[in-house]
Scaffold this motif. Structure first.
Motif, PDB file in Angstrom:
ATOM      1  N   GLU A 100       1.770   1.757  -5.144  1.00  0.00           N
ATOM      2  CA  GLU A 100       3.047   1.662  -4.437  1.00  0.00           C
ATOM      3  C   GLU A 100       2.853   1.889  -2.938  1.00  0.00           C
ATOM      4  N   THR A 101       3.696   1.228  -2.161  1.00  0.00           N
ATOM      5  CA  THR A 101       3.705   1.372  -0.711  1.00  0.00           C
ATOM      6  C   THR A 101       5.084   1.829  -0.280  1.00  0.00           C
ATOM      7  N   ASP A 102       5.153   2.928   0.449  1.00  0.00           N
ATOM      8  CA  ASP A 102       6.417   3.443   0.973  1.00  0.00           C
ATOM      9  C   ASP A 102       6.803   2.615   2.196  1.00  0.00           C
ATOM     10  N   LEU A 103       7.928   1.928   2.098  1.00  0.00           N
ATOM     11  CA  LEU A 103       8.404   1.097   3.202  1.00  0.00           C
ATOM     12  C   LEU A 103       9.394   1.842   4.091  1.00  0.00           C
ATOM     13  N   GLY A 104       9.614   3.118   3.809  1.00  0.00           N
ATOM     14  CA  GLY A 104      10.567   3.886   4.600  1.00  0.00           C
ATOM     15  C   GLY A 104      11.953   3.816   4.001  1.00  0.00           C
ATOM     16  N   GLY A 105      12.101   4.284   2.785  1.00  0.00           N
ATOM     17  CA  GLY A 105      13.384   4.211   2.079  1.00  0.00           C
ATOM     18  C   GLY A 105      13.298   3.320   0.867  1.00  0.00           C
ATOM     19  N   LEU A 106      12.619   2.220   0.978  1.00  0.00           N
ATOM     20  CA  LEU A 106      12.336   1.335  -0.151  1.00  0.00           C
ATOM     21  C   LEU A 106      10.863   1.476  -0.527  1.00  0.00           C
ATOM     22  N   THR A 107      10.553   1.048  -1.738  1.00  0.00           N
ATOM     23  CA  THR A 107       9.176   1.115  -2.237  1.00  0.00           C
ATOM     24  C   THR A 107       8.756  -0.261  -2.724  1.00  0.00           C
ATOM     25  N   LEU A 108       7.512  -0.624  -2.463  1.00  0.00           N
ATOM     26  CA  LEU A 108       6.948  -1.880  -2.948  1.00  0.00           C
ATOM     27  C   LEU A 108       5.835  -1.544  -3.939  1.00  0.00           C
ATOM     28  N   ARG A 109       5.989  -2.019  -5.180  1.00  0.00           N
ATOM     29  CA  ARG A 109       5.009  -1.743  -6.233  1.00  0.00           C
ATOM     30  C   ARG A 109       4.272  -3.026  -6.595  1.00  0.00           C
ATOM     31  N   ALA A 110       2.940  -2.956  -6.613  1.00  0.00           N
ATOM     32  CA  ALA A 110       2.124  -4.109  -6.989  1.00  0.00           C
ATOM     33  C   ALA A 110       2.024  -4.209  -8.499  1.00  0.00           C
ATOM     34  N   LEU A 111       2.272  -5.406  -9.012  1.00  0.00           N
ATOM     35  CA  LEU A 111       2.141  -5.694 -10.435  1.00  0.00           C
ATOM     36  C   LEU A 111       1.101  -6.787 -10.604  1.00  0.00           C
ATOM     37  N   ALA A 112       0.029  -6.511 -11.323  1.00  0.00           N
ATOM     38  CA  ALA A 112      -0.991  -7.533 -11.565  1.00  0.00           C
ATOM     39  C   ALA A 112      -0.390  -8.632 -12.448  1.00  0.00           C
ATOM     40  N   THR A 113      -0.365  -9.846 -11.922  1.00  0.00           N
ATOM     41  CA  THR A 113       0.192 -10.992 -12.660  1.00  0.00           C
ATOM     42  C   THR A 113      -0.745 -12.187 -12.519  1.00  0.00           C
ATOM     43  N   PRO A 114      -1.971 -12.094 -13.031  1.00  0.00           N
ATOM     44  CA  PRO A 114      -2.916 -13.205 -12.900  1.00  0.00           C
ATOM     45  C   PRO A 114      -2.457 -14.426 -13.669  1.00  0.00           C
ATOM     46  N   GLY A 115      -2.970 -15.572 -13.258  1.00  0.00           N
ATOM     47  CA  GLY A 115      -2.632 -16.839 -13.920  1.00  0.00           C
ATOM     48  C   GLY A 115      -2.704 -17.985 -12.937  1.00  0.00           C
ATOM     49  N   HIS A 116      -1.839 -17.958 -11.948  1.00  0.00           N
ATOM     50  CA  HIS A 116      -1.903 -18.974 -10.899  1.00  0.00           C
ATOM     51  C   HIS A 116      -3.248 -18.868 -10.188  1.00  0.00           C
ATOM     52  N   THR A 117      -3.653 -17.637  -9.901  1.00  0.00           N
ATOM     53  CA  THR A 117      -5.005 -17.317  -9.421  1.00  0.00           C
ATOM     54  C   THR A 117      -5.446 -16.049 -10.139  1.00  0.00           C
ATOM     55  N   ASP A 118      -6.734 -15.756 -10.054  1.00  0.00           N
ATOM     56  CA  ASP A 118      -7.268 -14.558 -10.721  1.00  0.00           C
ATOM     57  C   ASP A 118      -6.642 -13.275 -10.201  1.00  0.00           C
ATOM     58  N   GLU A 119      -6.504 -13.188  -8.877  1.00  0.00           N
ATOM     59  CA  GLU A 119      -6.159 -11.913  -8.245  1.00  0.00           C
ATOM     60  C   GLU A 119      -4.665 -11.794  -7.965  1.00  0.00           C
ATOM     61  N   HIS A 120      -3.855 -12.670  -8.523  1.00  0.00           N
ATOM     62  CA  HIS A 120      -2.427 -12.740  -8.206  1.00  0.00           C
ATOM     63  C   HIS A 120      -1.718 -11.422  -8.532  1.00  0.00           C
ATOM     64  N   VAL A 121      -0.884 -10.988  -7.587  1.00  0.00           N
ATOM     65  CA  VAL A 121       0.013  -9.860  -7.839  1.00  0.00           C
ATOM     66  C   VAL A 121       1.436 -10.274  -7.516  1.00  0.00           C
ATOM     67  N   SER A 122       2.381  -9.646  -8.195  1.00  0.00           N
ATOM     68  CA  SER A 122       3.789  -9.727  -7.803  1.00  0.00           C
ATOM     69  C   SER A 122       4.144  -8.398  -7.156  1.00  0.00           C
ATOM     70  N   PHE A 123       5.173  -8.408  -6.322  1.00  0.00           N
ATOM     71  CA  PHE A 123       5.592  -7.195  -5.627  1.00  0.00           C
ATOM     72  C   PHE A 123       7.016  -6.851  -6.032  1.00  0.00           C
TER      73      PHE A 123
END
Length: 454
Positions: A100-123
């Motif tokens: 997770e990344t603290d955006l200053g009130g909001l948070t962004l969490r990385a979700l591994a979602t491979p398929g389109h490419t090997d290393e693909h993540v959703s946020f």
């Protein structure tokens, strides 16, 4: 902070069929997701709100455009957020699944979602524990999922199976969660036609046929069966994005060239690209020029039909935007721009330069001439002029001998057909014509039905 709808600013590239997103974090800072190297629209949106880009997140190693994340890090000091599995060769925050990344009130969490490419993540964007929305890149998109063959046909099934599990992971999010994909209609990375570029998890569970697939094998068959061709330059950009595109120190531009300078460059192997409208090219053009009319899809066809190692000389018409030509080329890694013919065709003619032309025919004048349909396979199959020979534009340079002699070349409106005719003319074909319009215009003019199927 509270998150309102206007905190999310979509930035749509209609030509590539993609959406970048700018998120106003409420404190003068912003998050950019999947920003292109062409940052003009993003800069304008940020300037209107007085925002500085503090974070630049990329869902995957893009194949269809060069990322703007490295430029944002250089210009704005943005922290680049990307998958650790991407092994990027520049400074970035390497995220694993769940980080997770603290955006200053909001948070962004990385979700591994491979398929389109090997290393693909959703946020996943969170306000406390509440799921606001998810930036799905080339994973779950409106009505489909992005293609899985960009790393080679031999890996397409393996990645399609990964895509199956990634979509089902995303479908576990609450139905009210907004879905903000990068790829959309018009993208060769995806995507079914349609006007919608955002959706919700619940809407996709109801309407996305891939999510409705009863099992993994059915999903894989459906996804792989939907894949058409894609531009040749897609095979190059992923690695450039992994290394990091070069920093731009100034906006790209085009040098003015005299007719003599153009001749000299052509003698040295440069390629002439005529960006004028179809009718202007038809009426008279420099022999050997490739017609790619300047429009939203310009970058796609430039990257599909020409190598990135050949110097490019452009022929323009009155009022055409030289900066737009340069930016569309640079955003897909075409930096060898030799310049433009100053004064256009009038200067060429005044200097004694030769001209060629191609007939532009209305639908009622096609008569019984052979027709060459150069659209994508799905377009051709949905309805074409009976008896038309089908060769996709992207394949035409290597298959020009298979084109019928004296053909009327057809696409949907005329732009791609003129590109095809210019390729054929350069290969030695004569007596060519281009249909002014498309198969639907032919059917209306003749009263005859179109033919469906391959």
């Amino acid at each position: 902070m509270g998150f309102a709808d206007d905190h999310l600013i979509p930035l749509v590239d209609e030509g590539l069929g993609n959406s970048a997103h700018l998120v106003d974090l409420g404190d003068g800072r912003a998050l950019a997701v999947d920003a292109s190297r062409d940052l003009r629209a993003l800069r304008a949106a940020a300037d209107r709100r007085g925002l500085t880009v503090a974070f630049a997140a990329d869902t995957h190693l893009h194949a269809d455009f060069l990322s703007g994340a490295v430029q944002l890090a250089h210009d704005d000091g943005a922290a680049v957020l990307a998958s650790a599995a991407g092994n990027r060769a520049f400074e970035h925050t390497a995220l694993a699944d769940g980080d997770e990344t603290d955006l200053g009130g909001l948070t962004l969490r990385a979700l591994a979602t491979p398929g389109h490419t090997d290393e693909h993540v959703s946020f996943l964007l969170l306000d406390g524990t509440r799921e606001l929305g998810v930036f799905t890149g080339g994973s779950l998109i409106v009505g489909s999922a992005a293609r899985t063959d960009l790393l080679g046909a031999e890996r397409a099934e393996e990645l399609a199976r990964a895509q199956y599990h990634s979509l089902r992971r995303l479908a576990e999010l609450p139905d009210t969660t907004a879905v903000w994909p990068t790829h959309g209609a018009g993208s060769f990375c995806s995507a079914p036609p349609g006007a919608e570029r955002t959706t919700t998890i619940g809407a996709q569970k109801r309407a996305n046929t891939l999510l409705a697939a009863p099992d993994e094998d059915t999903f894989v068959r459906q996804l792989l069966g939907s894949l058409g061709s894609y531009p040749a330059y897609f095979d190059r950009l992923g690695e450039i994005n992994r290394r990091g595109p070069a920093i731009l120190r100034a906006a790209p531009g085009l040098t003015a060239l005299t007719a003599d300078q153009v001749r000299s460059l052509l003698d040295q192997g440069a390629q002439l690209v005529d960006v004028r409208p179809v009718a202007d090219f038809a009426a008279g053009h420099i022999p050997g020029a490739l017609s790619i009319p300047l429009r939203e899809a310009f970058a796609t066809w430039l990257g599909w039909l020409l190598p990135d190692t050949t110097p490019l000389v452009f022929v323009t018409g009155p009022g055409q935007d030289l900066a737009e030509i340069a930016w569309q080329a640079w955003k897909i890694g075409y930096e060898g721009l030799a310049g433009h013919l100053e004064g256009g065709m009038a200067a060429w003619t005044a200097d004694g330069g030769p001209r060629e032309r191609i007939d532009l025919l209305t639908a009622d004048r096609v008569a019984e001439r052979p027709v060459l349909d150069i659209r994508q396979a799905a377009e051709h199959g949905a309805g074409h002029i009976p008896g038309a020979v089908h060769i996709e534009l992207g394949d035409l340079a290597s298959r020009s001998d298979a084109a019928p002699k004296g053909a009327v070349v057809a696409c949907g409106h005329g732009e791609r057909a003129m590109t095809a005719a210019s390729l054929l003319q350069r290969a030695g074909h004569r007596g060519l014509a281009v249909l002014d319009g498309g198969p639907a215009d032919w059917a209306k003019a003749t009263g005859r039905p179109l033919e469906e199927g391959a």
